[in-house]
Design an enzyme around this catalytic site. Structure first.
Site, PDB file in Angstrom:
ATOM      1  N   SER A   1       0.831  -1.212   0.023  1.00 49.13           N
ATOM      2  CA  SER A   1      -0.028  -0.169  -0.087  1.00 49.13           C
ATOM      3  C   SER A   1       0.974   1.319  -0.033  1.00 49.13           C
ATOM      4  O   SER A   1       1.435   1.316  -1.006  1.00 49.13           O
ATOM      5  CB  SER A   1      -0.781  -0.124   1.060  1.00 49.13           C
ATOM      6  OG  SER A   1      -1.775   1.020   1.076  1.00 49.13           O
ATOM      7  N   THR A   2       0.958   2.169   1.025  1.00 48.58           N
ATOM      8  CA  THR A   2       1.425   3.170   1.196  1.00 48.58           C
ATOM      9  C   THR A   2       3.140   2.946   0.881  1.00 48.58           C
ATOM     10  O   THR A   2       3.849   2.157   1.707  1.00 48.58           O
ATOM     11  CB  THR A   2       1.114   4.080   2.409  1.00 48.58           C
ATOM     12  OG1 THR A   2      -0.164   4.315   2.411  1.00 48.58           O
ATOM     13  CG2 THR A   2       1.858   5.534   2.449  1.00 48.58           C
TER      14      THR A   2
ATOM     15  N   HIS B   1      -2.636  -0.909  -3.419  1.00 47.12           N
ATOM     16  CA  HIS B   1      -3.756  -0.198  -3.055  1.00 47.12           C
ATOM     17  C   HIS B   1      -3.667   1.082  -4.057  1.00 47.12           C
ATOM     18  O   HIS B   1      -2.875   2.101  -3.826  1.00 47.12           O
ATOM     19  CB  HIS B   1      -3.913   0.195  -1.777  1.00 47.12           C
ATOM     20  CG  HIS B   1      -4.161  -0.863  -0.743  1.00 47.12           C
ATOM     21  ND1 HIS B   1      -3.953  -0.999   0.642  1.00 47.12           N
ATOM     22  CD2 HIS B   1      -4.532  -2.219  -0.979  1.00 47.12           C
ATOM     23  CE1 HIS B   1      -4.421  -2.133   1.041  1.00 47.12           C
ATOM     24  NE2 HIS B   1      -4.699  -2.949   0.234  1.00 47.12           N
TER      25      HIS B   1
ATOM     26  N   MET C   1       0.223   0.940   5.123  1.00 52.31           N
ATOM     27  CA  MET C   1      -0.741   1.116   6.418  1.00 52.31           C
ATOM     28  C   MET C   1      -1.839   0.123   6.501  1.00 52.31           C
ATOM     29  O   MET C   1      -2.105  -0.472   5.574  1.00 52.31           O
ATOM     30  CB  MET C   1      -1.114   2.696   6.358  1.00 52.31           C
ATOM     31  CG  MET C   1      -2.347   2.937   5.351  1.00 52.31           C
ATOM     32  SD  MET C   1      -2.899   4.571   5.580  1.00 52.31           S
ATOM     33  CE  MET C   1      -1.424   5.433   5.118  1.00 52.31           C
TER      34      MET C   1
ATOM     35  N   ASP D   1      -4.084  -5.218   5.752  1.00 56.75           N
ATOM     36  CA  ASP D   1      -4.398  -5.926   4.441  1.00 56.75           C
ATOM     37  C   ASP D   1      -3.269  -6.904   4.218  1.00 56.75           C
ATOM     38  O   ASP D   1      -2.128  -6.289   4.178  1.00 56.75           O
ATOM     39  CB  ASP D   1      -4.874  -5.135   3.464  1.00 56.75           C
ATOM     40  CG  ASP D   1      -5.463  -5.830   2.262  1.00 56.75           C
ATOM     41  OD1 ASP D   1      -6.081  -7.082   2.271  1.00 56.75           O
ATOM     42  OD2 ASP D   1      -5.344  -5.174   1.144  1.00 56.75           O
TER      43      ASP D   1
END
Length: 389
Positions: free
Chosen positions: A210-211, A237, A330, A333
């Protein structure tokens, strides 16, 4: 203590609206506002905020140039605001390359239609960015040589055109964390050193992030030779309008082929398929052959695409025959999907705390005892290249 924020945008209305939302929580204080990139650079050095929000299209100096200058002079976590278009995606990826930590749509209706939900998302995102470690990584590693005569020459991409050098540079080191934020060491999971045996065969390698993922994925994938012996599936994401541009960007930089996944795609060695934004990607086993299923995004799931969904399908379709890798991001998931893979007998690797921009997803996996190996970002690509047969 509060998190201090500098807002950089040429729209007076946007500056006012964003300031009202952020300051409503009591956790954030907007300490300054700039109307262009040049002014933003100057105020960043003067005010030393914990976070900067940055528009990309401004007079005098654009947002990307401003991010580069801020990272060179006095690194600060930057949250970009951009449009959800193909061009917006390209610009946002350039901003992440320059050193920005994360991004959000500038059109608030694309974030949330409900004001209370919008407020929560914006405030949480700024607080998350304040916790980030954008300077965690070191200089980019040198490119490995192809591992077999069938591999492409080092300077040649999937298309046969000369392959450019990787461009997503490492962000400069941030010496201080945002005030009031927990030290990263409080959540640190010890690195797991494993005695490495011979290379292992996997039906599929799955990578979730993600991030910080766009930079991390590029670092990992550019380390792989064109002859990489396993198919890869990637879950990042990212909005639906961004994933095509991201896949194209990766494909230009990597020796392996990278493209956005489509329903019915057949997985094959040396091909990495990126889950399309706004949808879910599952992998099916049809007579021993791995195929992609693309499904509508389930509104009950927070993430579209979702790492848990893809990794869960790998556990069901190829029990004990896959490798899952969780990179920076973050939230948590991927933890449930990794648990399913682990229970089926598959292997799990996770990125370490020190090299993660946000140590959320890999921490959740490691703290749950699911990681067979905990590796730095610099180690993951070469480890894949030498450890997968």
């Amino acid at each position: 203590m509060t998190v201090s924020v500098l807002v950089v945008d040429d729209s007076g209305f946007f500056r006012k609206r964003l300031t009202e939302i952020l300051t409503s929580s009591g956790q954030i204080k907007v300490v300054g506002a700039a109307t262009n990139g040049r002014e933003g650079v100057e105020l960043a050095e003067k005010l030393r905020p914990d976070v900067i929000t940055m528009d990309y299209e401004m007079p005098v100096m654009d947002g990307i140039s401003a991010v580069r200058e801020i990272m060179r002079k006095h690194p600060v976590p930057v949250l970009m605001f951009s449009s959800l278009t193909y061009e917006g995606a390209r610009v946002t990826l350039d901003a992440l390359e320059a050193g920005a930590v994360d991004f959000l749509p500038k059109n608030f209706e694309e974030i949330a239609r409900d004001n209370s939900q919008l407020q929560k998302i914006l405030i949480d995102r700024v607080l998350d960015v304040a916790r980030s470690r954008p300077g965690a990584r070191t200089a980019a590693p040198s490119r490995p040589e192809p591992s077999s005569p069938a591999a492409r020459p080092p300077g040649e991409a999937a298309s046969g055109r000369p392959r450019p050098e990787p461009t997503l540079r490492q962000r400069p080191n941030l010496q201080d964390r945002a005030p009031g934020m927990a030290s990263s060491s409080e959540a640190e999971v010890p690195r797991r050193h494993v005695r490495r045996g011979p290379a292992k065969h996997y039906a599929v390698v799955g990578i979730g992030t993600s991030t910080g993922g766009p930079v991390a994925l590029q670092r990992v994938l550019t380390s792989l030779p064109a002859s990489f012996p396993a198919p890869l599936v990637l879950v990042q994401h990212m909005p639906a309008s961004f994933t095509p541009a991201f896949a194209e960007r990766l494909n230009k930089l990597c020796r392996i082929e990278v493209r956005q996944a489509e329903d019915g795609d057949v997985l094959r060695p040396g091909l990495a398929l990126l889950a399309p934004g706004g949808k879910q990607m599952m992998i099916e086993n049809r007579g021993g052959q791995a195929r992609v299923r693309i499904l509508p995004g389930d509104e009950r799931l927070n993430y579209k695409p979702c790492v848990d969904v893809t990794f869960g399908s790998l556990a069901r379709s190829f029990p004990g025959k896959t490798l899952g890798v969780i990179l920076t991001g973050m939230g948590s998931d991927g933890k449930d999907g990794c648990r399913m893979m682990k229970q089926s007998g598959s292997d799990i690797w996770s990125q370490d705390e020190k090299s993660s921009v946000i140590y959320g997803m890999p921490m959740a996996v490691a703290k749950a005892g699911l990681s067979d190996e905990v590796l730095s970002l610099d180690e993951i690509g070469p480890r894949l290249a030498e450890g997968v047969s």
